[in-house]
Design a protein around this motif. Structure first.
Motif, PDB file in Angstrom:
ATOM      1  N   TYR A 286       0.806  -1.880   0.134  1.00 40.01           N
ATOM      2  CA  TYR A 286       0.258  -0.436  -0.291  1.00 40.01           C
ATOM      3  C   TYR A 286       1.010   1.191   0.153  1.00 40.01           C
ATOM      4  O   TYR A 286       0.513   2.520  -0.354  1.00 40.01           O
ATOM      5  N   SER A 287       1.985   0.889   0.414  1.00 37.33           N
ATOM      6  CA  SER A 287       3.297   2.058   0.196  1.00 37.33           C
ATOM      7  C   SER A 287       3.511   2.350  -0.646  1.00 37.33           C
ATOM      8  O   SER A 287       4.156   3.671  -1.392  1.00 37.33           O
ATOM      9  N   VAL A 288       4.175   1.441  -1.644  1.00 35.81           N
ATOM     10  CA  VAL A 288       5.302   1.207  -2.938  1.00 35.81           C
ATOM     11  C   VAL A 288       4.228   0.802  -3.912  1.00 35.81           C
ATOM     12  O   VAL A 288       4.893   1.576  -4.780  1.00 35.81           O
ATOM     13  N   PHE A 289       2.985   0.167  -3.716  1.00 35.81           N
ATOM     14  CA  PHE A 289       2.552   0.157  -5.332  1.00 35.81           C
ATOM     15  C   PHE A 289       1.498   0.871  -6.100  1.00 35.81           C
ATOM     16  O   PHE A 289       2.262   0.856  -7.321  1.00 35.81           O
ATOM     17  N   PRO A 290       0.661   1.557  -5.356  1.00 35.70           N
ATOM     18  CA  PRO A 290       1.069   2.409  -5.931  1.00 35.70           C
ATOM     19  C   PRO A 290       1.383   3.712  -6.808  1.00 35.70           C
ATOM     20  O   PRO A 290       0.894   4.527  -7.931  1.00 35.70           O
ATOM     21  N   ALA A 291       3.061   4.097  -6.064  1.00 37.56           N
ATOM     22  CA  ALA A 291       3.980   5.078  -7.239  1.00 37.56           C
ATOM     23  C   ALA A 291       3.844   4.155  -7.972  1.00 37.56           C
ATOM     24  O   ALA A 291       4.366   5.084  -9.440  1.00 37.56           O
ATOM     25  N   ALA A 292       3.687   2.976  -8.353  1.00 35.85           N
ATOM     26  CA  ALA A 292       4.278   2.198  -9.750  1.00 35.85           C
ATOM     27  C   ALA A 292       2.965   1.766 -10.698  1.00 35.85           C
ATOM     28  O   ALA A 292       3.050   2.102 -11.981  1.00 35.85           O
ATOM     29  N   VAL A 293       1.611   2.442  -9.800  1.00 35.83           N
ATOM     30  CA  VAL A 293      -0.013   2.112 -10.766  1.00 35.83           C
ATOM     31  C   VAL A 293      -0.028   3.675 -11.120  1.00 35.83           C
ATOM     32  O   VAL A 293      -0.451   3.575 -12.665  1.00 35.83           O
ATOM     33  N   ASN A 294      -0.051   4.392 -10.519  1.00 33.95           N
ATOM     34  CA  ASN A 294      -0.303   5.898 -10.832  1.00 33.95           C
ATOM     35  C   ASN A 294      -0.089   6.134 -12.108  1.00 33.95           C
ATOM     36  O   ASN A 294      -1.339   6.550 -12.678  1.00 33.95           O
ATOM     37  N   PRO A 295       1.101   5.868 -12.602  1.00 32.33           N
ATOM     38  CA  PRO A 295       1.922   6.603 -14.199  1.00 32.33           C
ATOM     39  C   PRO A 295       0.349   5.841 -14.983  1.00 32.33           C
ATOM     40  O   PRO A 295       0.315   6.137 -16.058  1.00 32.33           O
ATOM     41  N   VAL A 296       0.382   4.997 -14.910  1.00 32.67           N
ATOM     42  CA  VAL A 296      -0.570   4.092 -16.147  1.00 32.67           C
ATOM     43  C   VAL A 296      -2.052   4.901 -15.520  1.00 32.67           C
ATOM     44  O   VAL A 296      -2.444   4.772 -16.862  1.00 32.67           O
ATOM     45  N   ILE A 297      -2.608   4.737 -14.823  1.00 34.29           N
ATOM     46  CA  ILE A 297      -3.481   5.596 -14.630  1.00 34.29           C
ATOM     47  C   ILE A 297      -3.279   6.432 -15.148  1.00 34.29           C
ATOM     48  O   ILE A 297      -4.595   7.059 -16.131  1.00 34.29           O
ATOM     49  N   TYR A 298      -2.892   7.722 -14.763  1.00 33.58           N
ATOM     50  CA  TYR A 298      -2.682   8.917 -15.402  1.00 33.58           C
ATOM     51  C   TYR A 298      -2.908   9.224 -17.075  1.00 33.58           C
ATOM     52  O   TYR A 298      -3.258   9.770 -17.733  1.00 33.58           O
ATOM     53  N   PHE A 300      -3.907   6.293 -19.748  1.00 32.91           N
ATOM     54  CA  PHE A 300      -4.603   5.107 -19.469  1.00 32.91           C
ATOM     55  C   PHE A 300      -6.349   5.828 -18.809  1.00 32.91           C
ATOM     56  O   PHE A 300      -7.181   4.913 -20.372  1.00 32.91           O
ATOM     57  N   LYS A 301      -6.786   6.626 -18.099  1.00 27.86           N
ATOM     58  CA  LYS A 301      -7.587   6.919 -17.105  1.00 27.86           C
ATOM     59  C   LYS A 301      -7.850   8.662 -18.091  1.00 27.86           C
ATOM     60  O   LYS A 301      -8.857   9.243 -17.471  1.00 27.86           O
ATOM     61  N   THR A 302      -7.048   9.231 -18.457  1.00 23.30           N
ATOM     62  CA  THR A 302      -7.257  10.570 -18.050  1.00 23.30           C
ATOM     63  C   THR A 302      -6.791  10.747 -20.301  1.00 23.30           C
ATOM     64  O   THR A 302      -6.325  10.633 -20.773  1.00 23.30           O
ATOM     65  N   LYS A 303      -8.465  11.885 -20.527  1.00 27.14           N
ATOM     66  CA  LYS A 303      -8.659  11.349 -21.864  1.00 27.14           C
ATOM     67  C   LYS A 303      -7.771  12.674 -22.331  1.00 27.14           C
ATOM     68  O   LYS A 303      -6.781  12.124 -23.787  1.00 27.14           O
ATOM     69  N   ASP A 304      -7.004  13.393 -22.208  1.00 23.03           N
ATOM     70  CA  ASP A 304      -6.175  14.952 -22.227  1.00 23.03           C
ATOM     71  C   ASP A 304      -4.421  13.630 -22.680  1.00 23.03           C
ATOM     72  O   ASP A 304      -4.386  13.956 -23.746  1.00 23.03           O
ATOM     73  N   ILE A 305      -4.079  13.361 -21.580  1.00 20.89           N
ATOM     74  CA  ILE A 305      -3.173  12.433 -21.710  1.00 20.89           C
ATOM     75  C   ILE A 305      -3.174  11.672 -23.065  1.00 20.89           C
ATOM     76  O   ILE A 305      -2.119  11.345 -23.424  1.00 20.89           O
ATOM     77  N   LYS A 306      -3.787  11.214 -22.707  1.00 19.72           N
ATOM     78  CA  LYS A 306      -4.194   9.676 -23.316  1.00 19.72           C
ATOM     79  C   LYS A 306      -4.501   9.934 -24.766  1.00 19.72           C
ATOM     80  O   LYS A 306      -3.315   9.467 -26.007  1.00 19.72           O
ATOM     81  N   GLU A 307      -4.696  10.785 -25.575  1.00 17.48           N
ATOM     82  CA  GLU A 307      -5.317  11.049 -26.857  1.00 17.48           C
ATOM     83  C   GLU A 307      -3.881  11.727 -27.497  1.00 17.48           C
ATOM     84  O   GLU A 307      -3.253  11.707 -28.137  1.00 17.48           O
ATOM     85  N   THR A 308      -3.258  12.965 -26.395  1.00 19.74           N
ATOM     86  CA  THR A 308      -1.629  13.208 -26.646  1.00 19.74           C
ATOM     87  C   THR A 308      -0.619  12.803 -26.496  1.00 19.74           C
ATOM     88  O   THR A 308      -0.033  12.200 -27.603  1.00 19.74           O
ATOM     89  N   LEU A 309      -0.846  11.223 -25.607  1.00 10.99           N
ATOM     90  CA  LEU A 309       0.326  10.418 -25.988  1.00 10.99           C
ATOM     91  C   LEU A 309      -0.124   9.536 -27.606  1.00 10.99           C
ATOM     92  O   LEU A 309       0.708   8.928 -28.149  1.00 10.99           O
ATOM     93  N   MET A 310      -0.911   9.455 -27.398  1.00  9.67           N
ATOM     94  CA  MET A 310      -0.686   8.292 -28.743  1.00  9.67           C
ATOM     95  C   MET A 310      -1.138   9.128 -30.221  1.00  9.67           C
ATOM     96  O   MET A 310      -0.765   9.020 -30.880  1.00  9.67           O
TER      97      MET A 310
END
Length: 326
Positions: A286-298, A300-310
């Protein structure tokens, strides 16, 4: 027995996972050190990518994504503070950490956790104003306002965490020097202290920790509850979906930070006990795993970032194809 404030401990020994069989320890190729190293690599690369991508992509330099930058910086710092030492234990068989090095690690562990909590509050405030009072959003939430709020989130816990460290340093340490954890935290350090003041220090620290966690959590729950009420009142199904989509990443990130902590605290309160290895693993996750997962959420779950990246990937692919055709 009377104790003096003279500290007898010069170094601490990081225990890690006490039930782990020796064959999993192996230097360089050991599965534990390899897993931890891959996790740290994911934290370092993922959060560095988010910081760099938003910094160079001018279209993403908006309040919401600036908050993501602060979270990414916090996650990167937390992974760097905690993981290298435990990796070196299983990779290089180096379990020793100096007395003051352990206190420094404890400070950053709790400081970064508290700052993360306050940054999540800023993130919830951003979504609350954007959805509940949208007409005021351009006036109230600007890049300058977000930077100021995030600066406060970083600054507020400093004095509290310093007082915790200085208060703990007054304790005499005359028990075992073994840190029953993967990194130095307040509980593992004070459990090695002795004297009548230990309980006072622990209670004072618990009160400060609850302030840093529960105060932001109270506002976060209020804000997302208000957002859900607004969404449910919308008559247009498409409008409900789009509005919910704008705060889905924030909800995921907040849940990853708070839910496992709440589960562990509630389980301990009701008397449900974990084995030592399971408890250490839960804390690490619970202390380290979110730090690894959060960038994936940014991404693939954020429309502007995902569209700009694509779009960037498509342009890169087209450019490569043109070069190959020539």
């Amino acid at each position: 027995m009377t104790y003096t404030n003279e500290t007898q401990t010069k170094d601490f020994f990081i225990l890690g996972f006490p039930g782990l069989l020796p064959q999993y320890h192996g230097p360089y190729y050991g599965p534990v050190s390899a897993t931890l190293f891959v996790m740290y690599l994911a934290i370092a690369l993922g959060n560095t990518f988010i910081l760099t991508f938003i910094f160079y992509e001018k279209s993403l330099q908006k309040p919401t994504y600036l908050v993501f930058c602060h979270l990414a910086l916090n996650d990167l710092a937390f992974g760097t503070v905690t993981l290298p030492k435990i990796i070196s234990k299983y990779w290089l068989d180096n379990s020793i950490i100096s007395f003051y090095g352990c206190f420094a690690q404890m400070f950053f562990v709790h400081y970064l956790g508290a700052a993360h909590s306050f940054i999540l509050l800023v993130m919830a405030l951003d979504r609350f104003i954007a959805i509940c009072i949208p007409l005021r959003y351009p006036v109230l939430i600007t890049n300058k306002a977000i930077l100021l709020l995030c600066a406060l989130a970083w600054f507020m816990p400093v004095s509290l965490m310093l007082s915790i460290v200085l208060h703990t340093l007054t304790l005499p340490f005359c028990k075992s020097n073994v840190i029953v954890q993967c990194y130095c935290d307040h509980i593992s350090i004070t459990s090695q202290a002795c004297g009548e003041d230990v309980q006072t220090v622990q209670v004072a620290t618990l009160c400060m920790a609850m302030f840093c966690l529960l105060l932001p959590l109270a506002f976060i729950l209020f804000s997302y509850f208000s957002i859900i009420v607004i969404i449910l009142k919308m008559s247009n199904a498409e409008g409900r979906y789009k509005t919910l989509a704008t705060c889905t990443p924030q909800i995921f990130i907040t849940c990853l930070f708070y839910l496992p902590r709440c589960f562990v605290y509630v389980a301990n309160t009701v008397g449900f006990s974990f084995s030592l290895d399971v408890r250490i693993l839960l804390v690490l996750l619970y202390s380290v795993f979110p730090a690894a997962v959060n960038p994936v959420i940014y991404c693939f779950k954020t429309k502007d970032i995902k569209e700009t990246l694509m779009n960037k990937l498509r342009k890169t692919k087209i450019g490569v194809q043109i070069k190959l055709s020539h």
